[in-house]
Design a protein around this motif. Structure first.
Motif, PDB file in Angstrom:
ATOM      1  N   GLU A  46      35.530  51.651  25.393  1.00 32.75           N
ATOM      2  CA  GLU A  46      36.299  51.184  26.545  1.00 32.75           C
ATOM      3  C   GLU A  46      35.488  50.187  27.369  1.00 32.75           C
ATOM      4  O   GLU A  46      35.999  49.145  27.789  1.00 32.75           O
ATOM      5  N   ALA A  47      34.207  50.516  27.578  1.00 42.16           N
ATOM      6  CA  ALA A  47      33.340  49.629  28.366  1.00 42.16           C
ATOM      7  C   ALA A  47      33.148  48.281  27.661  1.00 42.16           C
ATOM      8  O   ALA A  47      33.134  47.220  28.313  1.00 42.16           O
ATOM      9  N   LEU A  48      33.008  48.302  26.336  1.00 38.83           N
ATOM     10  CA  LEU A  48      32.837  47.074  25.564  1.00 38.83           C
ATOM     11  C   LEU A  48      34.063  46.175  25.692  1.00 38.83           C
ATOM     12  O   LEU A  48      33.948  44.970  25.965  1.00 38.83           O
ATOM     13  N   ILE A  49      35.243  46.749  25.492  1.00 39.21           N
ATOM     14  CA  ILE A  49      36.481  45.957  25.569  1.00 39.21           C
ATOM     15  C   ILE A  49      36.699  45.446  26.991  1.00 39.21           C
ATOM     16  O   ILE A  49      37.104  44.292  27.203  1.00 39.21           O
ATOM     17  N   ARG A  50      36.396  46.273  27.974  1.00 37.56           N
ATOM     18  CA  ARG A  50      36.542  45.868  29.375  1.00 37.56           C
ATOM     19  C   ARG A  50      35.657  44.654  29.683  1.00 37.56           C
ATOM     20  O   ARG A  50      36.079  43.697  30.343  1.00 37.56           O
ATOM     21  N   GLU A  51      34.432  44.698  29.160  1.00 38.01           N
ATOM     22  CA  GLU A  51      33.505  43.578  29.377  1.00 38.01           C
ATOM     23  C   GLU A  51      33.991  42.300  28.695  1.00 38.01           C
ATOM     24  O   GLU A  51      33.937  41.203  29.277  1.00 38.01           O
ATOM     25  N   LYS A  52      34.492  42.441  27.470  1.00 40.47           N
ATOM     26  CA  LYS A  52      34.958  41.269  26.717  1.00 40.47           C
ATOM     27  C   LYS A  52      36.208  40.647  27.352  1.00 40.47           C
ATOM     28  O   LYS A  52      36.471  39.444  27.191  1.00 40.47           O
TER      29      LYS A  52
END
Length: 265
Positions: free
Chosen positions: A122-128
């Motif tokens: 979730e954190a990865l997609i949010r950052e991208k």
């Protein structure tokens, strides 16, 4: 007479000892003091593996702004940027993690998610997504195909699917109707395939409480649990299967014996 008494005492002692041994082997989580003495706790986190199916939802205060970043069944990549007219009740499309650990995410392209927890994904997609949105989006990742199989000497062998992110070996056995009284509890086999495709068998002693500290206490995607039957169960099944043969043989022997006795009179 004394010899007969001694023999009877020995037989009785043997039965009592074997009865105690069988009883001890049928108990779960013995010697629980080892858990109280342990100073090291561990919190399990589910890790994404190849062949997992992920449901990913991106939402913002402006639905049209987040619409390009998720698709529903029946909606192709080109139409994902359009509003979801007539598709409010449609089911979200799942994202299959390929053998290299990637998913093909709308607009962002290939993202490597293997080895991440759902929160980390979730954190990865949010950052991208940050460069594409005016606000921090709310991203939810769930594994939709978490399943395991339980075979052997249990009440309801089969394959089970769960929405939970973690399942213990005991929870899996509970879903399968628990072990029967004819199961081997101190050598339960766990077949597991790792992220590289290598399969290994691990042995768990469920009669000991320290199994809760084992790295295999929590099941992973597609784990197979096999509960072996006791020798007594195998022998009883063998005898039951051959019961008609034994009865026929006994009848023949009885007939021959009766015939021989009649001739000797």
């Amino acid at each position: 007479m004394k010899i007969r008494k001694v023999f009877c005492m020995l037989m009785l002692s043997t039965l009592l000892v074997s009865g105690c041994t069988s009883y001890q082997k049928s108990l779960y989580l013995q010697n629980e003091q080892v858990l109280n003495e342990s100073l090291q706790g561990q919190l399990y986190d589910f890790r994404i593996m190849p062949k997992d199916e992920l449901t990913i939802l991106v939402s913002t205060t402006d639905p049209e702004a987040s619409a390009p970043f998720y698709r529903k069944i029946g909606q192709n990549k080109e139409s994902s940027s359009n509003s979801n007219v007539g598709m409010d009740g449609a089911k979200l499309l799942v994202y299959l993690v390929d053998n290299q650990g990637y998913i093909d995410f709308p607009v962002l392209g290939n993202l490597k998610v293997m080895g991440l927890t759902n929160r980390e994904c979730e954190a990865l997609i949010r950052e991208k997504l940050q460069p594409y949105l005016k606000e921090v989006p709310n991203v939810t990742v769930r594994t939709s195909n978490y399943k395991f199989s339980v075979l052997g000497e249990v009440g309801k062998p089969g394959t089970y699917t769960t929405d939970a992110e973690k399942v213990t070996i005991f929870e899996a056995l509970a879903q399968a109707g628990d072990m029967t009284l004819f199961s081997v509890r101190d050598d339960v086999q766990l077949l597991r395939e790792d992220s590289t495709g290598i399969r290994r068998v691990y042995h768990l002693d469920l009669t000991q409480a320290n199994v809760a500290q084992s790295p295999y206490f929590y099941l992973q995607q597609n784990d197979v649990v096999y509960v072996k039957p006791t020798k007594a169960k195998v022998n009883s099944n063998t005898f039951s299967g051959n019961a008609s043969m034994w009865l026929t043989l006994l009848s023949v022997v009885t007939s021959i014996t009766t015939f021989v006795l009649a001739l000797t009179k």
